[in-house]
Write an enzyme that holds these catalytic residues in place. Structure first.
Site, short mmCIF file in Angstrom:
data_model
loop_
_atom_site.label_atom_id
_atom_site.label_comp_id
_atom_site.label_asym_id
_atom_site.label_seq_id
_atom_site.Cartn_x
_atom_site.Cartn_y
_atom_site.Cartn_z
N ASN A 54 -59.64 -15.16 -53.78
CA ASN A 54 -60.22 -15.14 -52.44
C ASN A 54 -59.37 -14.29 -51.50
O ASN A 54 -59.89 -13.51 -50.69
CB ASN A 54 -60.31 -16.56 -51.87
CG ASN A 54 -61.32 -17.43 -52.60
OD1 ASN A 54 -62.12 -16.95 -53.39
ND2 ASN A 54 -61.26 -18.73 -52.34
N TYR A 120 -64.06 -28.39 -63.47
CA TYR A 120 -64.07 -28.48 -64.93
C TYR A 120 -63.25 -27.29 -65.44
O TYR A 120 -63.79 -26.23 -65.77
CB TYR A 120 -65.51 -28.47 -65.45
CG TYR A 120 -66.30 -29.66 -64.94
CD1 TYR A 120 -66.38 -30.83 -65.69
CD2 TYR A 120 -66.92 -29.62 -63.70
CE1 TYR A 120 -67.07 -31.94 -65.20
CE2 TYR A 120 -67.61 -30.72 -63.20
CZ TYR A 120 -67.68 -31.87 -63.96
OH TYR A 120 -68.35 -32.97 -63.48
N ARG A 121 -61.94 -27.49 -65.43
CA ARG A 121 -61.04 -26.37 -65.70
C ARG A 121 -59.96 -26.70 -66.74
O ARG A 121 -59.16 -25.83 -67.08
CB ARG A 121 -60.38 -25.92 -64.40
CG ARG A 121 -59.41 -26.94 -63.86
CD ARG A 121 -59.09 -26.79 -62.38
NE ARG A 121 -58.73 -25.48 -61.93
CZ ARG A 121 -58.45 -25.21 -60.64
NH1 ARG A 121 -58.52 -26.17 -59.73
NH2 ARG A 121 -58.13 -23.98 -60.27
N LYS A 240 -50.00 -24.04 -40.65
CA LYS A 240 -51.37 -24.15 -40.13
C LYS A 240 -51.62 -25.58 -39.71
O LYS A 240 -51.30 -26.51 -40.43
CB LYS A 240 -52.37 -23.73 -41.21
CG LYS A 240 -52.18 -22.32 -41.74
CD LYS A 240 -52.96 -22.10 -43.03
CE LYS A 240 -52.33 -22.85 -44.19
NZ LYS A 240 -53.07 -22.64 -45.46
N ALA A 271 -61.23 -21.38 -46.34
CA ALA A 271 -60.74 -20.96 -45.02
C ALA A 271 -59.24 -20.70 -45.03
O ALA A 271 -58.75 -19.75 -44.41
CB ALA A 271 -61.09 -22.01 -43.97
N ASP A 273 -57.45 -19.66 -47.54
CA ASP A 273 -57.22 -18.39 -48.25
C ASP A 273 -57.49 -17.22 -47.32
O ASP A 273 -56.75 -16.23 -47.31
CB ASP A 273 -58.12 -18.30 -49.47
CG ASP A 273 -58.01 -19.51 -50.38
OD1 ASP A 273 -56.91 -20.08 -50.48
OD2 ASP A 273 -59.04 -19.91 -50.96
#
Length: 336
Positions: A54, A120-121, A240, A271, A273
């Site tokens: 991203n 699902y990784r 942040k 957001a 990223d």
């Protein structure tokens, strides 16, 4: 991003080099095209998403030379990932294709309190990344190397790779950017390992991104200054704080705060990223701390307003107009 006296500058690179190389997993993304819950859908839209890619996509959209280094499966999802990123201007020539492991997939489930994600990784192609990737010549020619804590949690071999690149700095040359990106679900097998592991990585980077609430849950810090004290001198830091604002610290301790402009929130995925990409873009261009944080806010606002993980980048003249506002005008800016 910041002035030379506040932040270290990345190496200048060459015409043939790459501005930023982002390392991490990218997955196929399946989700509703409307705001309806996943369980009620008969058809889903297919996209791609991953924290590091991203960032690469947003930087490419801003005109920087961005590359993504990772692994995908030899399957339709892997081909979709490569085609999508290449179509956005990201260099994917160094990505490895695994004939045995699949490309990771995740699903989005919109709801009244926000979008939930289901991953699902496990045992994906990207989870098999290891220190062998650290020897790729693409890394040595980059001005900036960007990684996140997500990769460190994927597998033991991925953790070793990130440690080599960030904490041990086995690749000489690039300025190292690290987004803490704590995902508790990924640390479920070793929940108590997350805090010390991510702290070690943050202390090894040149530039660190972290959410104030994220740092509080990890390390018990309550304010941006406490995070700064915990990480210690020698690195730049961006904290942040959601709708409140963001604070940047240079290596000399100089502090810059920029409030968050009002934004329309459709979905929060991606957001952070986008914010990191805005700061890195300003860093590459030698802009001031204020410009870096403002550009991060603007890109994050664009992402918040869409269900896409990586929205179209705002036109440069629009961005430059917002960046040129005085403090009073910025404080009343609305991106809704």
């Amino acid at each position: 991003m910041l002035t030379p006296s506040s932040f270290p500058r990345p190496p200048s690179g060459s015409a043939a080099g790459t501005d930023v190389v982002c390392v991490g997993e990218t997955m196929a993304v399946l989700g509703p095209s409307d705001a309806g819950p996943l369980a009620d859908q008969r058809a889903l839209a297919l996209g791609v998403g991953g924290a590091e890619s991203n960032v690469a996509c947003a930087l490419a959209g801003l005109g920087h030379r961005a590359a993504w280094l990772s692994r995908v499966g030899d399957d339709p999802f892997g081909r979709r990932v490569l085609a999508d990123l290449a179509g956005r201007g990201v260099d994917v020539s160094a990505v490895q294709t695994d004939p045995d492991r699949p490309t990771g997939v995740y699903f989005k489930d919109p709801g009244p309190t926000g979008t939930r994600t289901y991953y699902y990784r496990r045992d994906s192609a990207a989870a098999a990344m290891d220190v062998g990737l650290a020897g790729h010549p693409l890394l040595r020619g980059a001005r900036v190397l960007h990684l996140s804590g997500i990769t460190a949690a994927l597998s033991d071999s991925c953790a070793e790779l990130v440690t080599h690149l960030v904490a041990r700095r086995t690749v000489a040359g690039p300025f190292v950017s690290f987004d803490v990106n704590h995902r508790p679900a990924l640390w479920r097998r070793h929940p108590h390992a997350a805090a010390p592991a991510l702290l070690e990585l943050a202390r090894g980077a040149d530039l660190v991104f972290v959410g104030r609430d994220e740092a509080e849950s990890l390390w018990g810090t309550r304010t941006a200054r406490e995070i700064r004290e915990l990480l210690g001198p020698g690195r730049a830091l961006v904290v942040k704080d959601a709708g409140h604002g963001a604070t940047a610290y240079g290596t000399d301790g100089a502090e810059t705060f920029v409030p968050t402009p009002a934004a329309r929130i459709v979905e929060r995925v991606g957001a952070g990223d986008a914010f990191a990409a805005g700061c890195l873009s300003a860093l590459l261009e030698g802009r001031t701390p204020t410009h870096g944080l403002r550009l991060g806010h603007l890109l994050a606002a664009a992402t918040l307003s869409t269900r896409e993980d990586v929205p179209a980048v705002l036109a440069r003249d629009t961005l430059d107009g917002h960046l040129a506002l005085d403090d009073v005008a910025w404080s009343t800016l609305s991106m809704t």
